[in-house]
Design an enzyme around this catalytic site. Structure first.
Site, PDB file in Angstrom:
ATOM      1  CB  SER A 145       2.023  -2.898  -5.729  1.00 48.93           C
ATOM      2  OG  SER A 145       1.230  -2.538  -4.629  1.00 48.93           O
ATOM      3  NE  ARG A 214      -1.682   9.244  -3.027  1.00 42.04           N
ATOM      4  CZ  ARG A 214      -1.123   8.310  -3.780  1.00 42.04           C
ATOM      5  NH1 ARG A 214      -1.590   7.079  -3.751  1.00 42.04           N
ATOM      6  NH2 ARG A 214      -0.109   8.585  -4.565  1.00 42.04           N
ATOM      7  CG  ASP A 312       6.579  -3.494   1.279  1.00 42.31           C
ATOM      8  OD1 ASP A 312       5.633  -3.011   1.924  1.00 42.31           O
ATOM      9  OD2 ASP A 312       6.485  -3.860   0.087  1.00 42.31           O
ATOM     10  CG  HIS A 345       4.480  -1.119  -1.135  1.00 44.40           C
ATOM     11  ND1 HIS A 345       4.637  -2.448  -1.493  1.00 44.40           N
ATOM     12  CD2 HIS A 345       3.507  -0.620  -1.946  1.00 44.40           C
ATOM     13  CE1 HIS A 345       3.785  -2.735  -2.473  1.00 44.40           C
ATOM     14  NE2 HIS A 345       3.092  -1.649  -2.762  1.00 44.40           N
ATOM     15  CG  ASP A 346       5.455   4.281  -2.996  1.00 40.02           C
ATOM     16  OD1 ASP A 346       4.737   3.386  -3.472  1.00 40.02           O
ATOM     17  OD2 ASP A 346       5.061   5.455  -2.828  1.00 40.02           O
TER      18      ASP A 346
END
Length: 366
Positions: A145, A214, A312, A345-346
């Site tokens: 990342s 967040r 992603d 993405h995670d």
């Protein structure tokens, strides 16, 4: 604080790319395994925006790390073979010098007096750390990342300092969508009255701004496919709902709130702002006279593995393809792996099985 955490004092003064210097600065790091006689088995891991240097458990700290499933004896990154270093980014509050650190010139926290931070500063700090350990060339540099961007900076700024590279879910430059999201995250923090121009404390802390930042992040770290699969349109039970008008009604809202609550006081808001903006600023085109591919072609490594995920939205697959093409054009032997993990993405933190197969396979062939 991790008992395994070590500190490296950066050269003082430490010059920053965009101007300004740090005095008495340091970075936190942890290590696994041991250096071999030729010092050729060193691997450096550069992290995403929020993780600490504690990537996995070790003898000094048995607690689980953020990449526990990937790193350790017999795992994809086999610490019986590799000497692994994981560094906490300069500017992060997980042990490294950051805006929350004390400025030796004033005896007060830097806050917004911290110099402008770039990912090249993170890269230069990492390179100084590696040199201090007596390592002239890394056997492998791995970046995830934001850390993948720092890794590209490391390789272009320090030619011949890396033999092989693993690029995980990253980008050679920030795209407008990613910049837009991060801009909204920063705006949420800055508009919280408790942020107070960077002058907050534990009692008057920008909880709401950090919470919204967040939540925005978590939404973009995963894919719509996963949100649909996990939550559909399931509503909360009556007793779990908020009484106030427009309160939480769906399970996905409650999930995001829980995520935000765990994060809010665990990361310094000013550090978040600085690292977020550093990610927006990073652009390999700066090293190719305005041409990103020319910038990538200045990187010299023997072999590289580039991994991306089709779901992603923050660092889309086409950006991983650009990195692979650029490194190949520079003469590297490149393997490109496009995964279909639903986690977006995670995925590199969640889909350990597929990432282990790709990373472990690549490392076993070196």
């Amino acid at each position: 604080m991790s008992d395994a955490r070590k500190y490296f004092n950066l050269p003082s003064p430490f010059a920053m790319k965009r101007g300004g210097t740090l005095h008495g600065a340091r970075v936190a790091y942890e290590t696994w395994g041991s250096l071999n006689a030729t010092r050729g088995n060193a691997m450096l891991i550069l992290t995403g925006l929020s993780p600490s240097a504690h990537a996995a458990s070790n003898t000094e700290d048995p607690s689980h790390g953020w990449w526990e499933g990937m790193l350790g004896p017999g795992k994809a990154i086999d610490t019986t073979r590799w000497f692994v270093i994981c560094m906490n980014s300069l500017g992060s509050d997980k042990g490294s010098t950051c805006p929350a650190s004390i400025d030796p010139a004033t005896g007060e926290p830097y806050r917004l007096n911290f110099p402008d931070l770039s990912l090249e500063d993170v890269a230069n700090a990492a390179h100084a750390l590696v040199k201090s350990l007596g390592i002239d060339q890394l056997g492998c540099l791995l970046g995830c990342s934001m850390g993948g961007m720092s890794a590209l900076g490391y390789m272009v700024l320090h030619p011949d300092s890396v033999r092989t590279h693993i690029s995980v879910d990253t980008a050679p430059q920030a795209q407008p969508f990613a910049i837009a999201i991060r801009s909204l995250q920063r705006e949420a923090i800055r508009l919280d009255p408790n942020w107070n121009g960077g002058h907050y404390d534990h009692e008057r802390y920008p909880d709401i701004g950090m919470s919204i930042a967040r939540k925005l992040g978590v939404i973009t770290y995963r894919s719509a496919m996963e949100w649909n699969g996990r939550f559909a349109r399931i509503r909360l039970d009556a007793e779990q709902r908020e009484e106030q008008p427009f309160g939480f009604e769906f399970q996905v809202e409650s999930y995001l709130e829980g995520h935000a609550r765990r994060f809010v006081h665990s990361f310094d808001p000013n550090s978040y702002l600085y690292l977020s903006r550093a990610s927006d600023w990073f652009d390999m085109a700066e090293y190719g006279n305005g041409n990103m591919m020319e910038g990538l072609k200045r990187i010299r490594v023997e072999q590289a593995l580039v991994i991306g995920v089709s779901t992603d939205i923050l660092f889309p697959l086409e950006q991983q393809e650009q990195i692979a093409e650029g490194l190949q054009a520079a003469g590297a032997n490149v393997e490109f792996v496009a995964l279909n993990s639903p986690q977006g993405h995670d995925a590199f933190l969640v889909d350990i099985e597929n990432y282990s197969r790709a990373i472990g396979g690549f490392l076993s062939r070196l």
